[in-house]
Design an enzyme around this catalytic site. Structure first.
Site, short mmCIF file in Angstrom:
data_model
loop_
_atom_site.label_atom_id
_atom_site.label_comp_id
_atom_site.label_asym_id
_atom_site.label_seq_id
_atom_site.Cartn_x
_atom_site.Cartn_y
_atom_site.Cartn_z
CG ASP A 126 -2.32 0.45 0.93
OD1 ASP A 126 -2.44 1.36 0.08
OD2 ASP A 126 -3.28 -0.04 1.54
CG ASP A 183 -9.45 2.13 -0.94
OD1 ASP A 183 -8.45 2.10 -1.70
OD2 ASP A 183 -9.40 1.96 0.28
#
Ligand code: GLA
Length: 374
Positions: A126, A183
């Site tokens: 990430d 997301d």
């Protein structure tokens, strides 16, 4: 690792976020095997954020939270491997993970070594809490190098959401897939936005480093961490078909222990999965002759067929069409196109060289077209 087809699997985040445990992983692994998801091609079982203790151990290594994973990660890996599946874990390139757990900044080589020792096969990496002075490309290259030298084949799944012009440098990092979007959440608007986000970045993906459109929300129906409004089954069909046609990785995000029949049938649509997994690896392309809301998504396939998906992302019905000539089959060839819709089995043949589709709002028709004599 070079993977010629986009990875498939299941990831804990969309439904469970921090509510993860050995028990959840084992029961989900069992469900992936017994339901038939494994046979359909789902392979990686990925533990996302929140698996670690808040502090590293005295030896500087990451430590799995003993309340969630009392027997450690090697034990989890062994269970996953014993079922013929692969084990994925999560870390982050910045100072902390997105949920503020320790991450791999400045510890890339040590962490890659730890993951290899546990039997990890996949690392999702990430981008939260990146120091302002650090260069994103360099951080991903560090972990790419660390994984390449760690002595184990670990698929590198970059997750920098397309930030900082990721598409320009991701191919230099050794990543095998790259998150090209923000997301996903469990709403129709999110699905539509993520599909449209692909319009300008498709040329940057493909074999070697697939465009990752984020994990699936199929079957969440508003439950779990990113479950908001939920979608209708038809909207989930559009979502799944678009991810397959666009050759995105397919990482299931619902609770696989409690899938309804429709969810299962969407996730295991073998003909759509065959398009996503097509061995030729040709890059999909998108035609937007009409409006951005009524795209046609096309992919040439290894056996000479053409996958052609008509999508209506708008709120009104739409009639759409595409010419066989524009798909590479001109009339002068003496050939035309015919095929089958992959959710309904309904057939379609070009009429005077034109393929027509009539689409309700938020729907799609995806055909596998064969080149046949006129
Ligand atoms: C980011 C990622 C998500 C998930 C969370 C975990 O938001 O994009 O996919 O991994 O972090 O905190």
């Amino acid at each position: 690792m070079i993977k010629n087809t986009p990875p498939m699997g299941w990831n804990t985040w969309n439904t469970f976020a921090e509510n993860i445990s050995e028990e959840l992983i084992f029961s989900s692994v069992d469900a992936i095997v017994s339901s038939g998801l494994k046979d359909a091609g789902y392979e990686y079982v990925v533990i996302d954020d929140c698996w670690a203790c808040r502090e590293r151990g005295e030896d500087g290594r990451l430590v799995p939270d003993p309340k969630k994973f009392p027997h450690g990660m090697r034990y989890v890996a062994d269970y996953i491997h014993s079922k013929g599946l692969k084990f994925g874990i999560y870390s982050c390139a910045g100072l902390l993970t997105c949920a503020a757990y320790p991450s791999s900044y400045d510890r890339e080589f040590l962490d890659a070594e730890t993951f290899a020792g546990w039997g990890v096969d996949f690392l999702k990496y990430d981008y939260c809490h990146k120091p302002l002075s650090a260069d994103g490309a360099n951080l991903y290259r560090r972990m790419g190098l660390a994984l390449a030298g760690c002595g184990r084949d670990i698929l590198f799944s970059a997750c920098s959401w397309g930030a900082d012009e990721t598409h320009e440098w991701i191919g230099t990092t050794g990543a095998n897939m790259w998150r090209s979007t923000g997301d996903i959440v469990d709403t129709w608007e999110s699905v539509r936005e993520l599909i449209k986000r692909q319009y300008d970045i498709l040329p940057y993906g493909g074999v070697g480093c697939f465009n990752d459109m984020d994990m699936l929300i199929v079957g969440m129906h508003g439950k779990g961490h990113v479950g908001l409004k939920g979608c209708t089954d038809d909207e989930y069909r559009v979502h799944f078909a678009a991810w397959c046609l666009l050759a995105s990785p397919l990482m299931i995000g619902c609770d696989v222990r409690n899938m309804d029949e429709t969810t299962y049938s969407i996730l295991t649509n073998r003909e759509l999965i065959a398009i996503q997994q097509d061995a030729r690896g040709a890059r999909p392309y998108i035609c937007r002759n009409f409006t951005d809301d009524v795209p046609v998504i096309i992919r040439q396939l290894a056996n000479g067929d053409i996958a052609c998906g008509f999508f209506n992302l708008s709120d009104a019905p739409a009639n759409t069409w595409y010419a066989a000539d524009d798909l590479g089959v001109p009339s002068i060839s003496g050939r035309t196109l015919c095929g089958k819709e992959l959710y309904t089995g309904e057939t379609l043949r070009a009429v005077n060289g034109i393929l027509f589709a009539s689409l309700p709002p938020h729907s799609c028709k995806v055909y596998r077209l064969r080149v046949v004599a006129k």
